[in-house]
Design a protein around this motif. Structure first.
Motif, short mmCIF file in Angstrom:
data_model
loop_
_atom_site.label_atom_id
_atom_site.label_comp_id
_atom_site.label_asym_id
_atom_site.label_seq_id
_atom_site.Cartn_x
_atom_site.Cartn_y
_atom_site.Cartn_z
N LEU A 131 79.61 -26.25 45.78
CA LEU A 131 80.62 -26.52 44.75
C LEU A 131 80.71 -28.01 44.45
O LEU A 131 80.82 -28.42 43.29
CB LEU A 131 81.97 -25.96 45.15
N LEU A 132 80.67 -28.83 45.50
CA LEU A 132 80.74 -30.28 45.31
C LEU A 132 79.51 -30.80 44.55
O LEU A 132 79.62 -31.67 43.68
CB LEU A 132 80.88 -31.00 46.65
N PHE A 133 78.34 -30.27 44.87
CA PHE A 133 77.11 -30.69 44.18
C PHE A 133 77.20 -30.34 42.70
O PHE A 133 76.91 -31.17 41.83
CB PHE A 133 75.90 -30.02 44.83
N LEU A 134 77.60 -29.10 42.39
CA LEU A 134 77.72 -28.67 40.99
C LEU A 134 78.81 -29.45 40.26
O LEU A 134 78.63 -29.83 39.10
CB LEU A 134 77.98 -27.17 40.93
N ALA A 135 79.92 -29.71 40.93
CA ALA A 135 80.98 -30.51 40.33
C ALA A 135 80.48 -31.92 40.03
O ALA A 135 80.82 -32.49 38.98
CB ALA A 135 82.20 -30.56 41.24
N GLY A 136 79.67 -32.46 40.92
CA GLY A 136 79.10 -33.78 40.70
C GLY A 136 78.21 -33.83 39.46
O GLY A 136 78.20 -34.83 38.74
N LEU A 137 77.47 -32.75 39.21
CA LEU A 137 76.65 -32.70 38.00
C LEU A 137 77.52 -32.78 36.74
O LEU A 137 77.23 -33.53 35.82
CB LEU A 137 75.83 -31.40 37.97
N VAL A 138 78.58 -32.00 36.73
CA VAL A 138 79.47 -31.98 35.56
C VAL A 138 80.21 -33.30 35.43
O VAL A 138 80.27 -33.90 34.35
CB VAL A 138 80.47 -30.80 35.66
N ILE A 139 80.76 -33.80 36.52
CA ILE A 139 81.51 -35.06 36.49
C ILE A 139 80.61 -36.22 36.10
O ILE A 139 81.00 -37.10 35.32
CB ILE A 139 82.20 -35.31 37.85
N GLY A 140 79.38 -36.23 36.59
CA GLY A 140 78.43 -37.28 36.22
C GLY A 140 78.15 -37.29 34.73
O GLY A 140 78.10 -38.35 34.09
N GLY A 141 77.96 -36.10 34.16
CA GLY A 141 77.74 -36.00 32.72
C GLY A 141 78.95 -36.46 31.92
O GLY A 141 78.81 -37.18 30.92
N ILE A 191 67.40 -38.39 39.60
CA ILE A 191 67.17 -37.00 40.03
C ILE A 191 66.39 -36.99 41.35
O ILE A 191 66.73 -36.27 42.29
CB ILE A 191 66.42 -36.20 38.94
N GLY A 192 65.34 -37.79 41.42
CA GLY A 192 64.54 -37.86 42.64
C GLY A 192 65.35 -38.35 43.84
O GLY A 192 65.24 -37.79 44.94
N ILE A 193 66.17 -39.36 43.63
CA ILE A 193 67.00 -39.89 44.72
C ILE A 193 68.01 -38.83 45.18
O ILE A 193 68.21 -38.64 46.38
CB ILE A 193 67.72 -41.19 44.27
N SER A 194 68.63 -38.13 44.21
CA SER A 194 69.62 -37.12 44.61
C SER A 194 68.96 -35.98 45.37
O SER A 194 69.52 -35.47 46.34
CB SER A 194 70.39 -36.59 43.39
N CYS A 195 67.76 -35.58 44.97
CA CYS A 195 67.03 -34.53 45.70
C CYS A 195 66.69 -34.99 47.11
O CYS A 195 66.83 -34.23 48.07
CB CYS A 195 65.75 -34.15 44.95
N ALA A 196 66.22 -36.22 47.23
CA ALA A 196 65.86 -36.76 48.55
C ALA A 196 67.09 -36.87 49.45
O ALA A 196 67.03 -36.54 50.64
CB ALA A 196 65.19 -38.12 48.39
#
Length: 143
Positions: A52-62, A16-21
């Motif tokens: 949209l890509l960021f949110l899609a990445g959250l879903v795809i990562g899960g 989470i920290g790396i993705s925020c940075a």
């Protein structure tokens, strides 16, 4: 805390920290999920693709993690659907009222030493503690 797993918690926090940075470094944006989601609907059209890509990445990562480790995440059972709906509404309402969510205030805001974010995060934690007490002890809903 019978299922506490410090290594997965540490790995998740680091990711989470790396993705925020990375989002801040490459895009100049704060990784507040509620703000990102809100921008999907209300930001100018040229500002929607990364959201949209960021949110899609959250879903795809899960989904990827669930496919990689099928028994890793087991949803809780025994919660009434109405209670879940009310909880979702209250989380959305509180997020809007606080001008951000845990990811924006708790992760990014505290890292920037924002007093507003520290106060919001403490409020989130206190609200969560009260909610758990009410749900488990007053309403006697399964843990």
């Amino acid at each position: 805390m019978e299922n506490f797993t410090p290594y997965s918690a540490l790995a998740g926090g680091a990711l989470i920290g790396i993705s925020c940075a990375l989002l801040l470094f490459f895009n100049g944006r704060i990784a507040g999920i509620s703000g990102i989601m809100n921008g999907v609907f209300f930001a100018p059209k040229n500002d929607r693709a990364w959201r949209l890509l960021f949110l899609a990445g959250l879903v795809i990562g899960g989904l990827f993690l669930q496919g990689l480790l099928p028994g890793f995440n087991t949803p809780r059972q025994g919660y009434p659907i109405g209670l879940l709906g009310i909880g979702g509404f209250l989380v959305g309402f509180g997020t809007r009222m606080a001008n951000g969510c845990v990811s924006g205030h708790g992760v990014c805001g505290i890292a920037r030493l924002s007093i507003r974010s520290i106060a919001a995060t403490l409020t989130f934690i206190a609200s969560g503690m009260v909610t758990v007490y009410v749900i488990r002890h007053l309403l006697e809903v399964a843990a």
